[in-house]
Write a protein that holds these residues in place. Structure first.
Motif, short mmCIF file in Angstrom:
data_model
loop_
_atom_site.label_atom_id
_atom_site.label_comp_id
_atom_site.label_asym_id
_atom_site.label_seq_id
_atom_site.Cartn_x
_atom_site.Cartn_y
_atom_site.Cartn_z
N SER A 89 -4.09 9.71 -4.00
CA SER A 89 -4.09 8.20 -4.07
C SER A 89 -5.43 7.80 -4.30
CB SER A 89 -3.88 7.55 -2.84
OG SER A 89 -4.12 6.27 -2.82
N ALA A 90 -5.66 6.42 -4.64
CA ALA A 90 -7.14 5.97 -4.85
C ALA A 90 -7.64 5.61 -3.63
CB ALA A 90 -7.05 4.82 -5.89
N THR A 91 -6.84 5.54 -2.38
CA THR A 91 -7.43 4.79 -1.30
C THR A 91 -6.80 5.71 -0.27
OG1 THR A 91 -5.81 3.36 -1.55
CG2 THR A 91 -7.78 2.51 -2.21
N LEU A 92 -7.46 6.99 0.12
CA LEU A 92 -6.65 7.64 1.22
C LEU A 92 -7.77 7.58 2.50
CD1 LEU A 92 -5.11 10.83 -0.25
CD2 LEU A 92 -4.11 8.71 0.86
N ARG A 93 -8.96 7.25 2.08
CA ARG A 93 -9.99 7.13 3.08
C ARG A 93 -10.19 5.80 3.58
NH1 ARG A 93 -15.46 9.60 1.00
NH2 ARG A 93 -14.89 8.08 -0.78
N ALA A 94 -10.66 5.89 4.98
CA ALA A 94 -10.88 4.41 5.49
C ALA A 94 -12.37 4.72 6.17
CB ALA A 94 -9.84 4.32 6.56
N LEU A 95 -13.15 3.68 5.77
CA LEU A 95 -14.55 3.80 6.22
C LEU A 95 -15.44 5.11 5.91
CD1 LEU A 95 -13.98 2.34 9.80
CD2 LEU A 95 -14.57 1.26 7.83
N ASN A 96 -14.79 5.66 4.38
CA ASN A 96 -15.49 6.80 3.99
C ASN A 96 -14.82 7.95 4.77
OD1 ASN A 96 -16.71 5.65 1.60
ND2 ASN A 96 -18.48 5.29 3.03
N ARG A 97 -13.83 7.96 5.55
CA ARG A 97 -13.44 9.21 6.19
C ARG A 97 -12.09 9.33 6.11
NH1 ARG A 97 -15.57 9.77 12.26
NH2 ARG A 97 -14.73 11.65 11.92
N LEU A 142 -11.01 -1.46 16.51
CA LEU A 142 -11.67 -0.57 15.75
C LEU A 142 -10.96 0.53 15.29
CD1 LEU A 142 -14.94 -0.49 17.89
CD2 LEU A 142 -14.67 -1.68 15.63
N GLN A 143 -10.04 1.06 15.72
CA GLN A 143 -9.09 1.97 15.39
C GLN A 143 -8.07 1.83 14.54
OE1 GLN A 143 -9.35 3.61 19.98
NE2 GLN A 143 -7.99 5.07 18.83
N ILE A 144 -7.64 0.50 14.40
CA ILE A 144 -6.51 0.44 13.29
C ILE A 144 -7.02 -0.89 12.41
CG2 ILE A 144 -4.01 -0.65 13.08
CD1 ILE A 144 -3.50 0.31 15.96
N ALA A 145 -7.39 -2.03 12.96
CA ALA A 145 -7.57 -3.22 12.12
C ALA A 145 -8.85 -2.84 10.90
CB ALA A 145 -7.95 -4.50 12.99
N VAL A 146 -9.97 -2.20 11.65
CA VAL A 146 -11.12 -2.08 10.91
C VAL A 146 -10.83 -1.14 9.61
CG1 VAL A 146 -13.45 -1.33 10.49
CG2 VAL A 146 -12.69 -2.87 12.28
N PRO A 147 -10.20 0.07 10.05
CA PRO A 147 -9.76 0.94 9.07
C PRO A 147 -8.65 0.74 7.91
CG PRO A 147 -9.76 2.12 10.95
CD PRO A 147 -9.89 0.87 11.41
N GLU A 148 -7.82 0.00 8.53
CA GLU A 148 -6.73 -0.70 7.60
C GLU A 148 -7.50 -1.78 6.71
OE1 GLU A 148 -3.58 -0.32 6.47
OE2 GLU A 148 -3.18 1.34 8.09
N ALA A 149 -8.45 -2.56 7.12
CA ALA A 149 -9.15 -3.72 6.38
C ALA A 149 -10.05 -3.03 5.26
CB ALA A 149 -10.09 -4.46 7.24
N SER A 150 -10.66 -1.74 5.66
CA SER A 150 -11.37 -0.95 4.77
C SER A 150 -10.38 -0.56 3.51
CB SER A 150 -11.83 0.07 5.41
OG SER A 150 -12.56 1.21 4.37
N ARG A 173 -21.22 -5.92 13.08
CA ARG A 173 -21.56 -4.55 13.21
C ARG A 173 -20.57 -3.71 12.26
NH1 ARG A 173 -22.08 -2.64 19.33
NH2 ARG A 173 -20.13 -3.88 19.34
N TYR A 174 -19.52 -3.83 12.48
CA TYR A 174 -18.56 -3.18 11.78
C TYR A 174 -18.65 -3.50 10.01
CZ TYR A 174 -15.89 -7.62 11.64
OH TYR A 174 -15.43 -8.90 11.66
N GLY A 175 -19.27 -4.53 9.65
CA GLY A 175 -19.34 -4.90 8.36
C GLY A 175 -19.92 -4.06 7.34
N GLN A 176 -21.15 -3.28 7.92
CA GLN A 176 -22.00 -2.27 7.21
C GLN A 176 -21.10 -1.10 6.78
OE1 GLN A 176 -25.21 -2.90 6.15
NE2 GLN A 176 -24.62 -1.15 4.43
N SER A 177 -20.15 -0.69 7.40
CA SER A 177 -19.07 0.52 7.30
C SER A 177 -18.19 0.01 6.18
CB SER A 177 -18.59 0.95 8.54
OG SER A 177 -17.86 -0.05 9.11
N LEU A 178 -17.77 -1.31 6.15
CA LEU A 178 -16.80 -1.98 5.16
C LEU A 178 -17.57 -1.77 3.85
CD1 LEU A 178 -15.12 -4.69 7.11
CD2 LEU A 178 -14.10 -2.38 6.42
#
Length: 690
Positions: free
Chosen positions: A454-462, A633-641, A672-677
């Motif tokens: 996929s073009a999008t398998l990682r979330a927050l580069n992981r 942090l465990q669901i919403a942020v990775p999904e948003a990424s 704080r989560y913005g930089q990782s996004l």
């Protein structure tokens, strides 16, 4: 180890590819993906874990890479390749374009087929019956077909008989109404090769072609349907297959939905009463001397189910439904009063399912042995098949409802929902929260080899979030690759984060969007504006459409016309040097292809955070909290990424494309989560206004 023969065939493919494409540009990332996939399938890295997870950015050419890496290996090792996709568009691209092209450049010949589920094919025997107005069509239709419908059925039968139609619903030039198709569609209970009259049915022929094919293209749902049946029932055996799973970021959701089950209460009672009335007649058709104990068992089970479902409905009606007409059981735990009734309904539905299955088998047996005419057997088989499908689902629902939560792992999500179709009725829903262990059990631990792309398998580069969803581990011997896009993001595109009077959670944000969107539409020929909600999109549309019209801009809003018509209107306007703007919601952030001058200005109104509103999402968040975690942090942020990467991916579709992305959500630099996004986005040139 990768054999010299496979290496030679891959090199030959690549050389022919260069020769046949005059403007071919070698891509290092694509070459690397081909090599890594082939070595992984050969067991060069881990003989007991031949699995590759590869995120390949736009422009890498992952489809051609996995065809080149997998097919030569399969042909040299007596394996089959199963390619699974999430969308019809990619299926058609593979079957009609990519694989035929690869077929021409591959040094070894191979056969390929686009596989579909049984329900996409008609049953020739049923069709012959309904095409005969003097025959048994009354048993296959709830009401007599209209004259125009009967003429269509006759046309279908004639075309199938003369070999002018293959029985595939999708290949008939005009739409076929659902109620007509359901009467003639193939089903596993009555349409199978064990019956002489069905051996020439379209699905049987398609199944034979599938068995002979070296490469089979399917969708995720058909793949999971085969795996749920034990594997090798619809598709080849997993141990003989190399699975290339494209659009793999959809797999967790499809797998979870596939494992879920739901049924109404009073609606089920309604068809159970019809089954109760038909049981003796079906038993007579099956030979009552041999079927009497199954008839008695079925009637007994129905007499338990009907009052049991009514009692369950009365108990569940006492619950306080929310504004959406829903009640979710906290932690998936049923109240004490519901445990015994659920167990009873589970036992009774299983008993009914097994008993009717035996009656169905006896009718089939009599038909095979010519003890009964097809004229009598066919309507009975159609009727039993109808009820067997419903009993199978009913058994699944109450088996899951009665299943106690495990001390290890996530609980099941259980909830009831008010029925819109029947006032006073309730739907019962059950769904797993995590399906990774099932995917491991059914696929990862059995397959000869797997590639996930996929073009999008990682979330927050992981890869860790995706791994948790699909039951993999970054330390289990699987290979992981993150291949960047070859596009020159830094010089071709800008990411602009303008000043905003407020952040999205403020009540004034929607009004603030009006001016900001108009400001960033000015001077742009082709724009796409992505909204986080349909309501907000409508509000902004109403506020600015008059201004757009005054300026001579075409404003196209999702929902006002079909997606195809909308894109066609946009393309025509842009090609005529007119300004065109598309307003869309989350569904337009994926799969929308607007290359070149069709999109040079992408505006994203908000970081696409998903609020856990569905019962499954709420239950998952609740489980994480109970385990001491943070759902945001465990669901919403990775999904948003992932969704944000998909959204910005609409801008550059080809290497020569250029433009800008405007993000109207300042949280990406204030939280704080913005930089990782921000770091997970492609390396655009950044313009952050202060």
């Amino acid at each position: 180890m990768l054999s010299p023969a496979v290496k030679s065939d891959i090199r030959a493919c690549y050389q022919t590819l260069q020769d046949q494409l005059p403007h071919f540009i070698p891509r290092k990332a694509q070459n690397y993906l081909v090599a890594e996939l082939a070595k992984t399938l050969a067991g060069d890295y881990e003989p007991k874990r031949r699995l590759l997870v590869a995120e390949a950015g736009t422009g890498v050419g992952k489809s051609m890479a996995y065809l080149m890496g997998a097919i030569p290996f399969a042909l040299n090792n007596n394996k089959k390749v199963v390619i699974s996709t999430a969308t019809v568009a990619l299926q058609e691209q593979l079957a009609n374009k990519d694989i035929p092209f690869f077929h021409r450049i591959c040094p070894k010949p191979f056969d390929f087929i686009l596989a579909k589920g049984r329900q996409r094919y008609c049953c020739a025997h049923k069709l012959s019956a309904v095409a005969d107005t003097e025959s048994i069509q009354g048993a296959l239709f709830t009401q007599k077909p209209k004259r125009s419908e009967q003429l269509l059925l006759n046309d279908l039968y004639e075309a199938l008989s003369r070999g002018k139609w293959d029985g595939d619903r999708d290949s008939w030039p005009k739409p076929i109404a659902d109620h007509l198709w359901q009467a003639i569609a193939s089903d596993k209970h009555t349409c199978h090769a064990g019956l002489p009259a069905h051996r020439g049915c379209p699905f049987a022929r398609a199944r034979e072609a599938m068995d002979k094919a070296d490469v089979v293209v399917v969708n995720h749902s058909l793949l999971l349907a085969d795996l749920e049946l034990g594997g090798g029932v619809i598709l080849p055996e997993p141990e003989q297959c190399l699975y290339m799973i494209d659009e793999a970021h959809h797999l967790p959701t499809v797998a979870r939905d596939f494992s879920a089950a739901s049924a109404s209460l009073l609606g089920v009672v309604s068809w159970l009463e019809k089954l109760n009335q038909a049981t003796t007649k079906l038993g007579n058709t099956a030979d009552i001397k041999r079927a009497h104990r199954f008839v008695d068992s079925l009637l007994d089970a129905i007499q338990t189910l009907i009052p049991g479902l009514r009692e369950a409905k009365n108990m569940l009606s006492q619950l306080s439904l929310n504004d959406d007409g829903c009640y979710r059981f906290a932690d998936g735990e049923l109240p004490e009063a519901l445990i015994a009734p659920s167990e009873q309904l589970k036992t009774a539905s299983k008993k009914a399912h097994q008993a009717l299955g035996k009656i169905h088998d006896l009718i089939n047996e009599r038909l095979k042995e010519n003890d009964i005419s097809a004229k009598l057997a066919d309507p009975a088989l159609a009727e039993t098949a109808f009820f067997l499908q419903r009993l199978e689902n009913l058994e699944k629902v109450w088996t899951l409802m009665a299943q106690p939560n495990s001390e290890k792992g996530a609980p099941l999500a259980r909830w009831v929902q008010a029925c819109r179709e029947r006032e006073g009725d309730l739907w019962v829903h059950v769904s797993p929260l995590e399906v990774g262990w099932r995917l491991d059990q059914m696929l990862w631990s059995r397959a000869a080899g797997v590639g996930l792309f996929s073009a999008t398998l990682r979330a927050l580069n992981r890869f860790s979030y995706f791994c948790r969803q699909v039951g993999l581990s970054e330390t289990d011997g699987s290979r992981y690759l993150a291949l960047p896009s070859p596009f020159d993001y830094a010089n071709k595109a800008r990411l602009v984060i303008p000043t905003m009077p407020c952040e999205p959670q403020a009540s004034a944000f929607t009004e603030a969007l009006n001016d900001k969107i108009l400001e960033h539409l000015e001077g742009e020929r082709a724009s796409l504006v992505l909204f986080a909600s349909y309501w907000q999109m409508k509000q902004v549309t109403q506020a600015i459409e008059r201004t757009c019209k005054q300026r001579g801009w075409q404003l196209l809003c999702q929902g006002n016309q079909s997606r195809t018509a909308l894109l066609k209107a946009h393309q025509q306007a842009v090609n005529n040097d007119k300004t065109s703007i598309i307003f869309g919601t989350g569904s337009f952030s994926e799969g929308l292809d607007l290359p070149g001058n069709l999109l040079t200005n992408l505006i994203i109104t908000k970081i696409p955070f998903a609020v856990p509103t569905s019962p499954v999402e709420e239950a998952h968040a609740e489980y994480i909290e109970r385990c001491g975690g943070n759902p945001f942090l465990q669901i919403a942020v990775p999904e948003a990424s992932k969704k944000l990467v998909q959204s910005v991916g609409r801008l550059l579709r080809k290497e020569e494309d250029s433009g800008k992305v405007v993000l109207l959500d300042r949280r990406i630099i204030t939280r704080r989560y913005g930089q990782s996004l921000l770091d997970s986005l492609p390396p655009f040139k950044r313009v952050i206004e202060s």
